[in-house]
Design a protein around this motif. Structure first.
Motif, PDB file in Angstrom:
ATOM      1  N   TYR A  19      -4.743   6.900  -1.387  1.00  0.00           N
ATOM      2  CA  TYR A  19      -3.812   5.780  -1.213  1.00  0.00           C
ATOM      3  C   TYR A  19      -4.224   4.593  -2.072  1.00  0.00           C
ATOM      4  O   TYR A  19      -5.413   4.369  -2.312  1.00  0.00           O
ATOM      5  CB  TYR A  19      -3.797   5.327   0.250  1.00  0.00           C
ATOM      6  CG  TYR A  19      -3.384   6.388   1.231  1.00  0.00           C
ATOM      7  CD1 TYR A  19      -2.069   6.455   1.703  1.00  0.00           C
ATOM      8  CD2 TYR A  19      -4.306   7.334   1.702  1.00  0.00           C
ATOM      9  CE1 TYR A  19      -1.683   7.425   2.620  1.00  0.00           C
ATOM     10  CE2 TYR A  19      -3.928   8.315   2.608  1.00  0.00           C
ATOM     11  CZ  TYR A  19      -2.619   8.356   3.062  1.00  0.00           C
ATOM     12  OH  TYR A  19      -2.252   9.323   3.958  1.00  0.00           O
ATOM     13  N   TYR A  20      -3.227   3.796  -2.454  1.00  0.00           N
ATOM     14  CA  TYR A  20      -3.495   2.522  -3.143  1.00  0.00           C
ATOM     15  C   TYR A  20      -3.538   1.415  -2.105  1.00  0.00           C
ATOM     16  O   TYR A  20      -2.580   1.239  -1.335  1.00  0.00           O
ATOM     17  CB  TYR A  20      -2.398   2.231  -4.179  1.00  0.00           C
ATOM     18  CG  TYR A  20      -2.736   1.031  -5.032  1.00  0.00           C
ATOM     19  CD1 TYR A  20      -3.555   1.155  -6.147  1.00  0.00           C
ATOM     20  CD2 TYR A  20      -2.271  -0.250  -4.696  1.00  0.00           C
ATOM     21  CE1 TYR A  20      -3.896   0.052  -6.919  1.00  0.00           C
ATOM     22  CE2 TYR A  20      -2.616  -1.361  -5.464  1.00  0.00           C
ATOM     23  CZ  TYR A  20      -3.425  -1.195  -6.577  1.00  0.00           C
ATOM     24  OH  TYR A  20      -3.774  -2.285  -7.342  1.00  0.00           O
ATOM     25  N   ALA A  25      -1.911  -1.312   7.461  1.00  0.00           N
ATOM     26  CA  ALA A  25      -0.465  -1.049   7.314  1.00  0.00           C
ATOM     27  C   ALA A  25      -0.199   0.436   7.101  1.00  0.00           C
ATOM     28  O   ALA A  25       0.870   0.946   7.452  1.00  0.00           O
ATOM     29  CB  ALA A  25       0.087  -1.860   6.141  1.00  0.00           C
ATOM     30  N   LEU A  26      -1.179   1.140   6.554  1.00  0.00           N
ATOM     31  CA  LEU A  26      -1.031   2.594   6.353  1.00  0.00           C
ATOM     32  C   LEU A  26      -1.344   3.376   7.632  1.00  0.00           C
ATOM     33  O   LEU A  26      -1.206   4.603   7.662  1.00  0.00           O
ATOM     34  CB  LEU A  26      -1.965   3.065   5.227  1.00  0.00           C
ATOM     35  CG  LEU A  26      -1.604   2.625   3.803  1.00  0.00           C
ATOM     36  CD1 LEU A  26      -2.770   2.882   2.851  1.00  0.00           C
ATOM     37  CD2 LEU A  26      -0.345   3.336   3.305  1.00  0.00           C
ATOM     38  N   PRO A  50       0.846  -1.197   0.000  1.00  0.00           N
ATOM     39  CA  PRO A  50       0.000   0.000   0.000  1.00  0.00           C
ATOM     40  C   PRO A  50       0.879   1.244   0.000  1.00  0.00           C
ATOM     41  O   PRO A  50       1.969   1.223   0.563  1.00  0.00           O
ATOM     42  CB  PRO A  50      -0.791  -0.116   1.304  1.00  0.00           C
ATOM     43  CG  PRO A  50       0.064  -0.947   2.201  1.00  0.00           C
ATOM     44  CD  PRO A  50       0.878  -1.850   1.319  1.00  0.00           C
ATOM     45  N   PHE A  51       0.413   2.315  -0.631  1.00  0.00           N
ATOM     46  CA  PHE A  51       1.238   3.530  -0.676  1.00  0.00           C
ATOM     47  C   PHE A  51       0.362   4.743  -0.955  1.00  0.00           C
ATOM     48  O   PHE A  51      -0.761   4.621  -1.433  1.00  0.00           O
ATOM     49  CB  PHE A  51       2.334   3.416  -1.750  1.00  0.00           C
ATOM     50  CG  PHE A  51       1.805   3.311  -3.157  1.00  0.00           C
ATOM     51  CD1 PHE A  51       1.354   2.101  -3.671  1.00  0.00           C
ATOM     52  CD2 PHE A  51       1.738   4.436  -3.980  1.00  0.00           C
ATOM     53  CE1 PHE A  51       0.856   2.002  -4.957  1.00  0.00           C
ATOM     54  CE2 PHE A  51       1.242   4.341  -5.272  1.00  0.00           C
ATOM     55  CZ  PHE A  51       0.798   3.124  -5.760  1.00  0.00           C
ATOM     56  N   LEU A  60      -6.938  -8.943   2.424  1.00  0.00           N
ATOM     57  CA  LEU A  60      -5.756  -8.275   1.860  1.00  0.00           C
ATOM     58  C   LEU A  60      -5.931  -6.752   1.877  1.00  0.00           C
ATOM     59  O   LEU A  60      -5.000  -6.002   2.204  1.00  0.00           O
ATOM     60  CB  LEU A  60      -5.560  -8.772   0.417  1.00  0.00           C
ATOM     61  CG  LEU A  60      -4.148  -8.741  -0.155  1.00  0.00           C
ATOM     62  CD1 LEU A  60      -3.195  -9.545   0.706  1.00  0.00           C
ATOM     63  CD2 LEU A  60      -4.144  -9.297  -1.583  1.00  0.00           C
ATOM     64  N   ILE A  61      -7.144  -6.302   1.539  1.00  0.00           N
ATOM     65  CA  ILE A  61      -7.424  -4.854   1.551  1.00  0.00           C
ATOM     66  C   ILE A  61      -7.305  -4.338   2.988  1.00  0.00           C
ATOM     67  O   ILE A  61      -6.690  -3.300   3.246  1.00  0.00           O
ATOM     68  CB  ILE A  61      -8.828  -4.554   0.966  1.00  0.00           C
ATOM     69  CG1 ILE A  61      -8.885  -4.967  -0.514  1.00  0.00           C
ATOM     70  CG2 ILE A  61      -9.181  -3.077   1.126  1.00  0.00           C
ATOM     71  CD1 ILE A  61     -10.272  -4.878  -1.141  1.00  0.00           C
TER      72      ILE A  61
END
Ligand SMILES: [Zn+2]
Length: 291
Positions: A44-45, A82-83, A36-37, A75-76
């Motif tokens: 964000y992706y 994680a962000l 993710p970024f 996963l999403i």
């Protein structure tokens, strides 16, 4: 059975068989974990290798675009967390279009977050029937998904607002009756950037553009879609699949330090022109075949 009827039945069977094969052989890239970024500003992706999901963070909560496959929510969720965001912070769920690879995970995400599901009018019956009312794939079991109730029916040009973030829903139908291209503005480094998230301009194999009794205006809808896409100002080019906008290559550049890697107005124009050409070629082929 007349020759024409036989040919039509054969084409239908072939396209159904193709759809089943397509669903059974999802490329591994679709679901491969992807880091993710931050694309720009508060965008964000959070998708996988090719199935794109976008998170928009506002002080009033989160907006998620695309729940992807039925198997995708874990996963999403991992990417969102994680962000540094809470998955339960998702207040609004949107989609690119009502196909199993973009809305299959919607029901589970709504269950986990209580998000409001906001969907373009033409796609509402499809998401609420779990794909059974899809004009092309309604009978294809492998392309069905858990149904989810829509909280707000969107119409062309409607906006979705949370905090000071405003997304605009552009009806770009053809691929489905409610395919939606999302736009928003982002600020990065003092610049105002127009973001376009393309819903899908693709004419799938087996789509009947001529004499389609289930979706008579399909060709006109595609033509309208291209006029809409060509008129949208675009700096940051994104879409429902990473393959539309070269996610992997651009991410590699982004990771190497080029934070403008996703700014690609020329790439957007070229993509739309190429897809329009592909549509027109297919339309001419089908027109010629009916004479
Ligand atoms: Zn699709």
């Amino acid at each position: 059975m007349k020759l024409r009827e036989f040919a039509c039945s054969f084409t239908l069977l072939f396209s159904l068989a193709y759809a089943v094969r397509l669903a059974a052989q999802r490329p591994a890239e679709w679901t491969a974990p992807f880091p993710p970024f931050r694309i720009a500003g508060n965008l964000y992706y959070v998708g996988s290798g090719d199935l794109a999901s976008y998170l928009i963070a506002t002080p009033k909560g989160l907006i998620l675009i695309n729940g992807n496959l039925t198997s995708s929510p874990p996963l999403i969720r991992k990417s969102v967390e994680a962000l540094g965001f809470r998955f339960s912070g998702i207040k609004i769920l949107l989609i690119s279009h009502a196909h199993y690879d973009h809305c299959g995970g919607s029901a589970e995400i709504i269950k986990q977050t209580g998000a409001k599901y906001e969907v373009m009018d033409g796609d509402v019956p499809v998401v609420e029937s779990g794909g059974k009312s899809d004009f092309a794939y309604g009978a294809v079991k492998t392309m069905q998904f858990p149904p989810a109730r829509v909280d707000r029916v969107l119409h062309d040009g409607d906006t979705v607002q949370l905090g000071s973030t405003v997304l605009t829903a552009h009806l770009t139908a053809g691929h489905t009756r409610g395919t939606t291209t999302w736009t928003m503005d982002e600020r990065q480094g003092g610049r105002l950037l127009h973001v376009v998230i393309v819903g899908s301009p693709n004419v799938n194999s087996g789509y009947k553009l001529m004499g389609n009794t289930v979706y008579p205006q399909i060709a006109a809808d595609y033509a309208h879609q291209f006029s809409v896409l060509k008129a949208l100002p675009c700096d940051i080019f994104l879409g429902a699949h990473g393959g539309y906008f070269d996610l992997s290559d651009k991410y590699a550049r982004w990771k190497a330090g080029d934070k403008d890697a996703f700014i690609d107005p020329a790439g957007y124009k070229a993509y739309v022109a190429e897809r329009e050409q592909a549509f027109e070629t297919e339309l001419h082929r089908q027109k010629a075949a009916t004479h």
